[in-house]
Design an enzyme around this catalytic site. Sequence first.
Site, PDB file in Angstrom:
ATOM      1  N   ASP A  11     -19.861   2.865   0.169  1.00 61.04           N
ATOM      2  CA  ASP A  11     -18.525   3.350   0.525  1.00 61.04           C
ATOM      3  C   ASP A  11     -18.066   4.266  -0.599  1.00 61.04           C
ATOM      4  O   ASP A  11     -18.648   4.278  -1.694  1.00 61.04           O
ATOM      5  CB  ASP A  11     -17.557   2.159   0.674  1.00 61.04           C
ATOM      6  CG  ASP A  11     -16.139   2.610   1.031  1.00 61.04           C
ATOM      7  OD1 ASP A  11     -15.987   3.574   1.805  1.00 61.04           O
ATOM      8  OD2 ASP A  11     -15.175   2.013   0.512  1.00 61.04           O
ATOM      9  N   SER A  12     -16.986   5.005  -0.336  1.00 62.26           N
ATOM     10  CA  SER A  12     -16.403   5.832  -1.391  1.00 62.26           C
ATOM     11  C   SER A  12     -15.836   4.957  -2.509  1.00 62.26           C
ATOM     12  O   SER A  12     -15.468   5.483  -3.555  1.00 62.26           O
ATOM     13  CB  SER A  12     -15.277   6.672  -0.806  1.00 62.26           C
ATOM     14  OG  SER A  12     -14.261   5.822  -0.303  1.00 62.26           O
ATOM     15  N   TYR A  43     -12.819  10.050  -0.465  1.00 60.97           N
ATOM     16  CA  TYR A  43     -13.628  11.017   0.270  1.00 60.97           C
ATOM     17  C   TYR A  43     -12.761  11.754   1.304  1.00 60.97           C
ATOM     18  O   TYR A  43     -13.103  12.846   1.742  1.00 60.97           O
ATOM     19  CB  TYR A  43     -14.758  10.306   1.040  1.00 60.97           C
ATOM     20  CG  TYR A  43     -15.989   9.914   0.256  1.00 60.97           C
ATOM     21  CD1 TYR A  43     -16.036   9.979  -1.140  1.00 60.97           C
ATOM     22  CD2 TYR A  43     -17.133   9.454   0.919  1.00 60.97           C
ATOM     23  CE1 TYR A  43     -17.179   9.594  -1.829  1.00 60.97           C
ATOM     24  CE2 TYR A  43     -18.282   9.080   0.233  1.00 60.97           C
ATOM     25  CZ  TYR A  43     -18.295   9.140  -1.140  1.00 60.97           C
ATOM     26  OH  TYR A  43     -19.423   8.771  -1.816  1.00 60.97           O
ATOM     27  N   GLY A  44     -11.690  11.089   1.739  1.00 64.38           N
ATOM     28  CA  GLY A  44     -10.908  11.556   2.891  1.00 64.38           C
ATOM     29  C   GLY A  44     -10.368  12.967   2.790  1.00 64.38           C
ATOM     30  O   GLY A  44     -10.151  13.621   3.800  1.00 64.38           O
ATOM     31  N   CYS A  74     -17.901   3.289   5.537  1.00 65.39           N
ATOM     32  CA  CYS A  74     -16.808   4.216   5.286  1.00 65.39           C
ATOM     33  C   CYS A  74     -16.647   5.067   6.544  1.00 65.39           C
ATOM     34  O   CYS A  74     -17.603   5.731   6.961  1.00 65.39           O
ATOM     35  CB  CYS A  74     -17.178   5.082   4.081  1.00 65.39           C
ATOM     36  SG  CYS A  74     -16.024   6.411   3.726  1.00 65.39           S
ATOM     37  N   ASN A  75     -15.472   5.000   7.155  1.00 67.50           N
ATOM     38  CA  ASN A  75     -15.225   5.779   8.376  1.00 67.50           C
ATOM     39  C   ASN A  75     -15.381   7.264   8.104  1.00 67.50           C
ATOM     40  O   ASN A  75     -15.940   8.013   8.906  1.00 67.50           O
ATOM     41  CB  ASN A  75     -13.806   5.521   8.890  1.00 67.50           C
ATOM     42  CG  ASN A  75     -13.607   4.108   9.398  1.00 67.50           C
ATOM     43  OD1 ASN A  75     -13.632   3.854  10.580  1.00 67.50           O
ATOM     44  ND2 ASN A  75     -13.425   3.164   8.486  1.00 67.50           N
ATOM     45  N   THR A  76     -14.884   7.695   6.957  1.00 67.51           N
ATOM     46  CA  THR A  76     -14.883   9.114   6.615  1.00 67.51           C
ATOM     47  C   THR A  76     -16.319   9.622   6.448  1.00 67.51           C
ATOM     48  O   THR A  76     -16.674  10.680   6.968  1.00 67.51           O
ATOM     49  CB  THR A  76     -14.083   9.336   5.313  1.00 67.51           C
ATOM     50  OG1 THR A  76     -12.872   8.600   5.409  1.00 67.51           O
ATOM     51  CG2 THR A  76     -13.797  10.787   5.076  1.00 67.51           C
ATOM     52  N   CYS A 184      -9.963   2.796   8.286  1.00 68.58           N
ATOM     53  CA  CYS A 184     -10.510   3.012   6.945  1.00 68.58           C
ATOM     54  C   CYS A 184     -10.829   1.637   6.389  1.00 68.58           C
ATOM     55  O   CYS A 184     -10.021   0.705   6.514  1.00 68.58           O
ATOM     56  CB  CYS A 184      -9.454   3.716   6.079  1.00 68.58           C
ATOM     57  SG  CYS A 184      -9.881   3.783   4.324  1.00 68.58           S
ATOM     58  N   THR A 185     -12.017   1.503   5.791  1.00 62.70           N
ATOM     59  CA  THR A 185     -12.450   0.166   5.366  1.00 62.70           C
ATOM     60  C   THR A 185     -11.658  -0.370   4.166  1.00 62.70           C
ATOM     61  O   THR A 185     -11.750  -1.548   3.847  1.00 62.70           O
ATOM     62  CB  THR A 185     -13.957   0.164   5.043  1.00 62.70           C
ATOM     63  OG1 THR A 185     -14.227   1.193   4.061  1.00 62.70           O
ATOM     64  CG2 THR A 185     -14.788   0.432   6.280  1.00 62.70           C
TER      65      THR A 185
HETATM   66  N1  DGL Z   1     -13.270   3.483   2.955  1.00 62.45           N
HETATM   67  C1  DGL Z   1     -13.202   4.858   3.345  1.00 62.45           C
HETATM   68  C2  DGL Z   1     -13.044   4.977   4.855  1.00 62.45           C
HETATM   69  O1  DGL Z   1     -13.362   4.032   5.555  1.00 62.45           O
HETATM   70  C3  DGL Z   1     -12.191   5.559   2.512  1.00 62.45           C
HETATM   71  C4  DGL Z   1     -12.316   7.013   2.576  1.00 62.45           C
HETATM   72  C5  DGL Z   1     -11.812   7.734   1.366  1.00 62.45           C
HETATM   73  O2  DGL Z   1     -12.376   7.544   0.284  1.00 62.45           O
HETATM   74  O3  DGL Z   1     -10.878   8.520   1.542  1.00 62.45           O
HETATM   75  O4  DGL Z   1     -12.656   5.976   5.398  1.00 62.45           O
END
Ligand code: DGL
Length: 263
Positions: A11-12, A43-44, A74-76, A184-185
Amino acid sequence: MTTTSPIGIFDSGVGGTTVWKEISKLLPNEQVIYLADSKNAPYGDKKPEEIVRLSIKNTEFLLKNSCKTIVVACNTATTAAIATLRQKYDIPFIGIEPAIKPAASLTDTNRVGVLATKGTLSSALFHQTANLHAKNIEIMEQRGDGLVELIESGETNSEKTFALLKNYIEPMLEKNIDCLVLGCTHYPYLIPQLKKILPPSVTIIDSGEAVARQTKHVLEKSNLLNTSGTKPINFCYTNYKIHLLQGFINKLELNTWVEFLEF
Ligand code: DGL
């Protein structure tokens, strides 16, 4: 690669631990290597090409550590990079997307709120999923700008986080949503705060459990499920502050020590 090879999760930052928790509940025999790219969070707000570059870097590390499958927690990163990863590497990848489909079948008001990052909400994959599964549902999209940064700094409970969340949630409540999708996780860490803002009639939905089920399904299908019955030793790496990630790991009782790694 064998059945006892680890599952890689990245994940980010700290958010993917909420997915790891669900995987550990469903697949307690599986060894996990978790990678938190907190140095590069969020990351978003990044360009898709940059998210692809970071996702490749994370994947290369997990592959060097013999992972049999990789969960992009991570969804992004899923929306921006999973297609490239699947094309480039010969192992199964499991991604995560906002749980629009279950929300669409649960809503009575036909209005669903989705809280997610800019990257996720502006992606083609998000709109494809929404068109496919929620055609007759009104979706109230809300960018959670600033929330990932606050969670990454350990501020899940602060007044600042509460005020920001309230700002984001109240307009959706005015529109009469009865489901709130956490896209978002990182956001499941905000559930205690969200419960103070949302009336009990609003159901909070996140995708962690569904990803765990999908991970099991993929491992079974590829004959990679670990059936050995031995208790695994997990590894967890961050390229930022160890104590922050360790705090989240402890909160979820994941029983793993966090190590610092320059990557
Ligand atoms: N956990 C990431 C997600 O699910 C966070 C993304 C980010 O770092 O902006 O989107």
